[in-house]
Design a protein around this motif. Structure first.
Motif, short mmCIF file in Angstrom:
data_model
loop_
_atom_site.label_atom_id
_atom_site.label_comp_id
_atom_site.label_asym_id
_atom_site.label_seq_id
_atom_site.Cartn_x
_atom_site.Cartn_y
_atom_site.Cartn_z
N LYS A 29 -20.42 11.58 30.10
CA LYS A 29 -19.62 11.12 31.23
C LYS A 29 -19.52 12.19 32.32
O LYS A 29 -19.46 11.89 33.52
N LYS A 30 -19.51 13.46 31.87
CA LYS A 30 -19.48 14.56 32.83
C LYS A 30 -20.78 14.58 33.64
O LYS A 30 -20.78 14.85 34.86
N ALA A 31 -21.87 14.25 32.98
CA ALA A 31 -23.17 14.27 33.65
C ALA A 31 -23.26 13.24 34.77
O ALA A 31 -23.99 13.43 35.76
N THR A 63 -17.19 15.46 12.51
CA THR A 63 -18.12 14.42 13.02
C THR A 63 -17.50 13.67 14.19
O THR A 63 -18.18 13.41 15.20
N THR A 64 -16.22 13.35 14.06
CA THR A 64 -15.52 12.65 15.14
C THR A 64 -15.47 13.50 16.41
O THR A 64 -15.72 13.01 17.53
N GLN A 65 -15.16 14.78 16.27
CA GLN A 65 -15.06 15.68 17.43
C GLN A 65 -16.43 15.87 18.09
O GLN A 65 -16.54 15.95 19.33
N GLN A 66 -17.47 15.97 17.29
CA GLN A 66 -18.82 16.12 17.83
C GLN A 66 -19.24 14.87 18.61
O GLN A 66 -19.87 14.95 19.68
N LYS A 67 -18.87 13.74 18.06
CA LYS A 67 -19.18 12.48 18.75
C LYS A 67 -18.42 12.39 20.08
O LYS A 67 -18.98 11.97 21.11
N THR A 68 -17.14 12.80 20.04
CA THR A 68 -16.34 12.78 21.27
C THR A 68 -16.93 13.73 22.31
O THR A 68 -17.01 13.40 23.51
N LEU A 69 -17.33 14.92 21.87
CA LEU A 69 -17.93 15.89 22.79
C LEU A 69 -19.19 15.32 23.43
O LEU A 69 -19.42 15.48 24.65
N LYS A 70 -20.00 14.66 22.65
CA LYS A 70 -21.24 14.08 23.18
C LYS A 70 -20.94 13.04 24.25
O LYS A 70 -21.58 13.00 25.31
N ASN A 71 -19.92 12.22 23.99
CA ASN A 71 -19.55 11.19 24.97
C ASN A 71 -18.98 11.82 26.25
O ASN A 71 -19.27 11.37 27.36
N VAL A 72 -18.14 12.87 26.06
CA VAL A 72 -17.54 13.54 27.20
C VAL A 72 -18.62 14.19 28.07
O VAL A 72 -18.59 14.12 29.32
N GLU A 73 -19.59 14.84 27.42
CA GLU A 73 -20.68 15.48 28.17
C GLU A 73 -21.51 14.45 28.93
O GLU A 73 -21.96 14.69 30.07
N SER A 94 -14.48 15.72 34.19
CA SER A 94 -14.57 17.07 34.74
C SER A 94 -15.02 18.08 33.69
O SER A 94 -15.08 17.77 32.50
N LYS A 95 -15.30 19.29 34.18
CA LYS A 95 -15.66 20.37 33.27
C LYS A 95 -14.52 20.71 32.32
O LYS A 95 -14.75 21.09 31.17
N LYS A 96 -13.29 20.53 32.81
CA LYS A 96 -12.13 20.78 31.96
C LYS A 96 -12.14 19.89 30.73
O LYS A 96 -11.82 20.32 29.62
N ASP A 97 -12.53 18.63 30.93
CA ASP A 97 -12.59 17.70 29.80
C ASP A 97 -13.63 18.15 28.78
O ASP A 97 -13.42 18.06 27.56
N VAL A 98 -14.75 18.66 29.28
CA VAL A 98 -15.81 19.15 28.38
C VAL A 98 -15.30 20.35 27.59
O VAL A 98 -15.53 20.47 26.37
N LEU A 99 -14.62 21.27 28.27
CA LEU A 99 -14.11 22.45 27.59
C LEU A 99 -13.07 22.08 26.51
O LEU A 99 -13.04 22.67 25.43
#
Length: 454
Positions: free
Chosen positions: A233-235, A221-231, A240-245
């Motif tokens: 911010k990427k938008a 759940t924590t990782q999914q939340k982090t991914l959502k925030n990173v995406e 960067s794309k590296k952070d999303v990956l």
């Protein structure tokens, strides 16, 4: 042909002919470890007399017992899945000690031990009856005895002696009878202790697997939340794309950890259900938790525990019993020359049994004190694990704050989240190991968990 008495002696030889040889055989290598004390006499004192009388006591299973429709094995009635069962550790142990498959085995062993004791008693009676008959025949005229039995009293006495009819053998059988009767329940309790230990271990494994799955899901759940925030911010061009990956990779790792934890929990549940005789797919709700089961355990001091063990451990009772047997066997050959092999072997056997008993006391004390220290170590490990979790959690909080301000990287945030995940798993493992250490320490103070040969 009237050789009735000779037949009695020869029949008796079938059960006692190896008694003296078995007792007198030199047995070396007796050792004692954390759970078992092996005396050279403990195995030596198991003569063919008992084997002949009780060797079939445990063999009660018949082929006709196996049969079930719809399976490759015919006639087996498989446990049915019922509504979810709520089960505490205490309830699980009670089931295992009363109705489980292991409980049935323990009861069969108990009945076998009773049979062993009865076999010794019967042997004592046969020796006494034979001696009484020989005494009576010795009062009759030799000619009459030879005419009716085809042998003289001297010849019959010799054959009886060879077959094991002697005062010393009677003493040994009396000792073994009394020892078997005195320790049948101790053996039974030791087996029940092992059942409790096995049940406790599997119960704890389920609890640990449950905790591990919950921790893995929280981490996902924590990782999914982090991914959502990173995406997000990427938008807007902040990351960067590296952070999303990197964030996606962390989600994939977390998903894999959840799947692995689910598999481990399913296996732990099935193993537990099998042990209790449930259908392996039975749903069981476990009411205890790892951090409460250990906290409720009694923890006597090491000195008290050592004294309890020295008073109760069944291995020590067996070692002391062996000394008594070898004392009788040495007495039996006291007429031999002191430098003869027979006398020296009997003397060595007694010395070895005495050393085994002495070593057993020391080794059991070492075992108890070590278990006490292990408990203290595991308790300290729990506290240390909780402290590390506190530090990891605080570290994660601080990095989250700095990450929002752009003062830390996504990689640093993900690293702190992994630290929290590992710290939580570490706490769960530490609680499990502490609980098991407490149980091991508790069992070691009583009769133990190992049966001995009666």
């Amino acid at each position: 042909m009237k050789k009735k008495y000779m037949y009695i002696a020869l029949a008796f030889a079938l059960t006692l002919s190896s008694a003296v040889n078995t007792f007198g055989a030199t047995a070396t290598g007796g050792t004692a470890d954390a759970n078992t004390v092996t005396s050279p006499a403990i195995t030596a004192v198991t003569s063919s007399a008992v084997t002949a009388s009780t060797g079939t006591a445990i063999s009660t299973t018949t082929d006709s017992a196996v049969s079930t429709s719809g399976t490759a094995i015919e006639g087996v009635s498989l446990p049915q899945i019922t509504d979810a069962k709520t089960l505490s550790l205490e309830e699980a142990i009670k089931i295992m000690k009363t109705t489980g498959a292991s409980a049935e085995t323990a009861e069969l062993h108990r009945q076998s031990d009773i049979s062993v004791g009865n076999g010794y008693s019967e042997t004592v009676s046969r020796i006494k009856d034979t001696q009484d008959k020989l005494d009576a025949l010795s009062q009759a005229p030799d000619a009459w005895v030879e005419a009716n039995y085809g042998q003289s009293v001297v010849e019959m006495s010799y054959e009886a002696q060879v077959a094991g009819v002697s005062s010393n053998n009677k003493k040994i059988m009396q000792l073994r009878r009394d020892f078997a009767r005195a320790n049948t329940e101790n053996n039974y309790q030791a087996e029940l202790n092992q059942i409790e230990a096995d049940t406790t271990s599997l119960y704890y494994k389920v609890l640990l697997a449950q905790d591990s799955l919950k921790i893995a899901k929280d981490n996902l759940t924590t990782q999914q939340k982090t991914l959502k925030n990173v995406e997000a911010k990427k938008a807007v061009g902040v990351l960067s794309k590296k952070d999303v990956l990197q964030a996606k990779s962390s989600v994939a790792d977390a998903e894999s950890a959840v799947r692995s934890a689910e598999t481990q929990l399913k296996y732990a549940n099935m193993s537990f259900n099998y042990l209790l005789g449930y259908n392996v797919q039975q749903e069981v709700i476990f009411t205890d938790t790892l951090d409460t089961v250990a906290a409720s355990a009694e923890m006597p001091s090491a000195d008290t525990a050592v004294q309890n063990a020295l008073n109760s451990r069944i291995e020590l009772k067996g070692a002391n019993f062996a000394i008594k047997v070898y004392q009788i066997l040495l007495e039996d050959v006291k007429a031999y020359p002191k430098n003869s092999s027979t006398y020296l072997n009997a003397k060595i056997n007694l010395a070895e049994s005495e050393k085994t008993a002495k070593d057993a006391y020391s080794k059991i004390e070492i075992d108890i004190r070590n278990k006490y220290n292990v408990v203290q170590d595991k308790k300290a490990a729990v506290e240390a694990a909780k402290e590390l979790l506190t530090y990891a959690t605080e570290g994660e909080r601080l990095v989250e704050l700095t990450n929002e301000e752009g003062l830390s990287t996504v990689e640093e945030l993900l690293a702190t989240q992994v630290n929290v995940y590992k710290a939580k798993l570490n706490v769960a493992n530490a609680n499990s190991e502490y609980a098991l250490a407490v149980k091991s320490y508790t069992f070691a103070q009583g009769v133990g968990t190992t049966r001995i040969s009666l």
